[in-house]
Design a protein around this motif. Structure first.
Motif, PDB file in Angstrom:
ATOM      1  N   ILE A  67      -4.798 -16.867   4.105  1.00  0.00           N
ATOM      2  CA  ILE A  67      -4.510 -18.286   3.899  1.00  0.00           C
ATOM      3  C   ILE A  67      -3.000 -18.521   3.804  1.00  0.00           C
ATOM      4  O   ILE A  67      -2.509 -19.615   4.082  1.00  0.00           O
ATOM      5  CB  ILE A  67      -5.231 -18.825   2.643  1.00  0.00           C
TER       6      ILE A  67
ATOM      7  N   ASP B 138      -1.754 -17.466   7.822  1.00  0.00           N
ATOM      8  CA  ASP B 138      -2.293 -18.314   8.888  1.00  0.00           C
ATOM      9  C   ASP B 138      -2.127 -19.810   8.621  1.00  0.00           C
ATOM     10  O   ASP B 138      -2.074 -20.606   9.561  1.00  0.00           O
ATOM     11  CB  ASP B 138      -3.784 -18.021   9.095  1.00  0.00           C
ATOM     12  N   HIS B 139      -2.059 -20.195   7.345  1.00  0.00           N
ATOM     13  CA  HIS B 139      -2.029 -21.623   7.009  1.00  0.00           C
ATOM     14  C   HIS B 139      -0.834 -22.018   6.149  1.00  0.00           C
ATOM     15  O   HIS B 139      -0.727 -23.181   5.744  1.00  0.00           O
ATOM     16  CB  HIS B 139      -3.319 -22.021   6.288  1.00  0.00           C
TER      17      HIS B 139
ATOM     18  N   GLU C  66      -5.503 -29.659   3.069  1.00  0.00           N
ATOM     19  CA  GLU C  66      -5.659 -28.431   2.295  1.00  0.00           C
ATOM     20  C   GLU C  66      -7.110 -28.216   1.890  1.00  0.00           C
ATOM     21  O   GLU C  66      -7.598 -27.084   1.861  1.00  0.00           O
ATOM     22  CB  GLU C  66      -4.757 -28.477   1.065  1.00  0.00           C
TER      23      GLU C  66
ATOM     24  N   ILE D  38      -8.893 -26.666   4.742  1.00  0.00           N
ATOM     25  CA  ILE D  38      -8.560 -25.244   4.899  1.00  0.00           C
ATOM     26  C   ILE D  38      -9.283 -24.405   3.852  1.00  0.00           C
ATOM     27  O   ILE D  38      -9.867 -23.358   4.172  1.00  0.00           O
ATOM     28  CB  ILE D  38      -7.034 -25.039   4.809  1.00  0.00           C
TER      29      ILE D  38
ATOM     30  N   GLU E 291     -11.947 -21.460   4.838  1.00  0.00           N
ATOM     31  CA  GLU E 291     -11.742 -20.068   4.429  1.00  0.00           C
ATOM     32  C   GLU E 291     -12.847 -19.592   3.484  1.00  0.00           C
ATOM     33  O   GLU E 291     -13.285 -18.438   3.555  1.00  0.00           O
ATOM     34  CB  GLU E 291     -10.372 -19.924   3.761  1.00  0.00           C
TER      35      GLU E 291
END
Length: 271
Positions: free
Chosen positions: A73, A76-77, A130, A133, A137
């Motif tokens: 996380i 990648d983010h 967020e 995401i 995940e």
């Protein structure tokens, strides 16, 4: 009630409080245990299981973070280590929800149930992007917690391994007393303790002490499969040993992610 060392992670604290006060989720956990324990003769898969797994998962993740291992996380983010802790915690407490339907293919049923719960657990803590995401995940950790599912993130590996490490003796007592005497029940009953520490060589060292050698089935046949293919490979070492008052016998010591090692036997006589 899950007690968790959230430290300075206030997002994790808020979500922990919501999990502990979510009657719908608590009821689902009770339904899981009806299927698991009463109907199928399995070990506990209810609130105690989720408390154990979430604490183990957080310990493993923090050991990795201290060694500067980056969660997906973050890479990648461009989110934070605190957010990785949130993903791991949510995966740990939601991964078995599908067992309200059945043990078989339960990871498939866990995903939509978790997706139903996540909005209320995350609302107001994360903004839309967020929150999306964190949801994505978390759902990956849930779907891929079974050994046969390829994993794509470090966080998913942490949850899978933490789930497998809920293996201490008392956790197998229900099916054993109920008459289940297969190798799974017998080997689980031989696990005395599980400890997680770090070393100079590896950020995660799992030490498993056993009453007798039958516990090696849990370690070498089940745990090894859970670790294989995760992004923890190369960062984790597992040591299994039989302990009693007279001696300590190291039955298996291996580090996944390197060349395969044959289990070694080492007898240490303690005075």
């Amino acid at each position: 009630m899950i007690n968790l060392p959230y430290n300075s992670n206030l997002k994790l604290k808020s979500i922990l409080d919501r999990v502990n006060n979510n009657d719908f989720l608590q009821s689902l956990w009770e339904c899981i245990n009806v299927n698991a324990v009463r109907r199928m003769g399995l070990s506990d898969h209810g609130p105690v299981h989720f408390a154990i797994v979430s604490n183990i998962a957080l310990k493993i993740l923090r050991n990795l973070l201290e060694a500067d291992v980056k969660p997906n996380i973050v890479t990648d983010h461009q989110m934070t280590n605190d957010d990785a802790e949130v993903v791991v915690f949510l995966g740990a407490v939601l991964h078995d929800l599908g067992m309200v339907a059945h043990r078989e293919n339960h990871h498939l049923f866990s995903v939509p149930l978790a997706a139903q719960l996540l909005p209320s657990l995350l609302e107001g803590i994360y903004e839309d992007r967020e929150r999306a995401i964190i949801t994505a995940e978390t759902l990956h950790t849930i779907y891929s917690h079974e050994s046969e599912i390829p994993q794509l993130t470090l966080e998913a590996g942490v949850v899978r391994v933490a789930d497998a490490l809920d293996m201490k003796e008392g956790r197998a007592r229900i099916p054993f007393i109920a008459g289940k005497k297969d190798i799974h029940a017998l080997s689980a009953m031989s696990i005395r303790d599980v400890k997680i520490r770090k070393s100079k060589q590896k950020p995660v060292v799992v030490e498993i002490s056993m009453y007798n050698e039958s516990g090696i089935f849990q370690v070498d046949q089940l745990l090894r499969k859970k670790i294989a293919g995760t992004k923890l490979e190369g960062f984790i070492e597992v040591v299994a040993q039989v302990e009693n008052q007279q001696r300590k016998t190291v039955l298996s010591r291996y580090t996944l992610g390197t060349l395969p090692e044959s289990p070694t036997a080492e007898v240490i006589v303690q005075k």
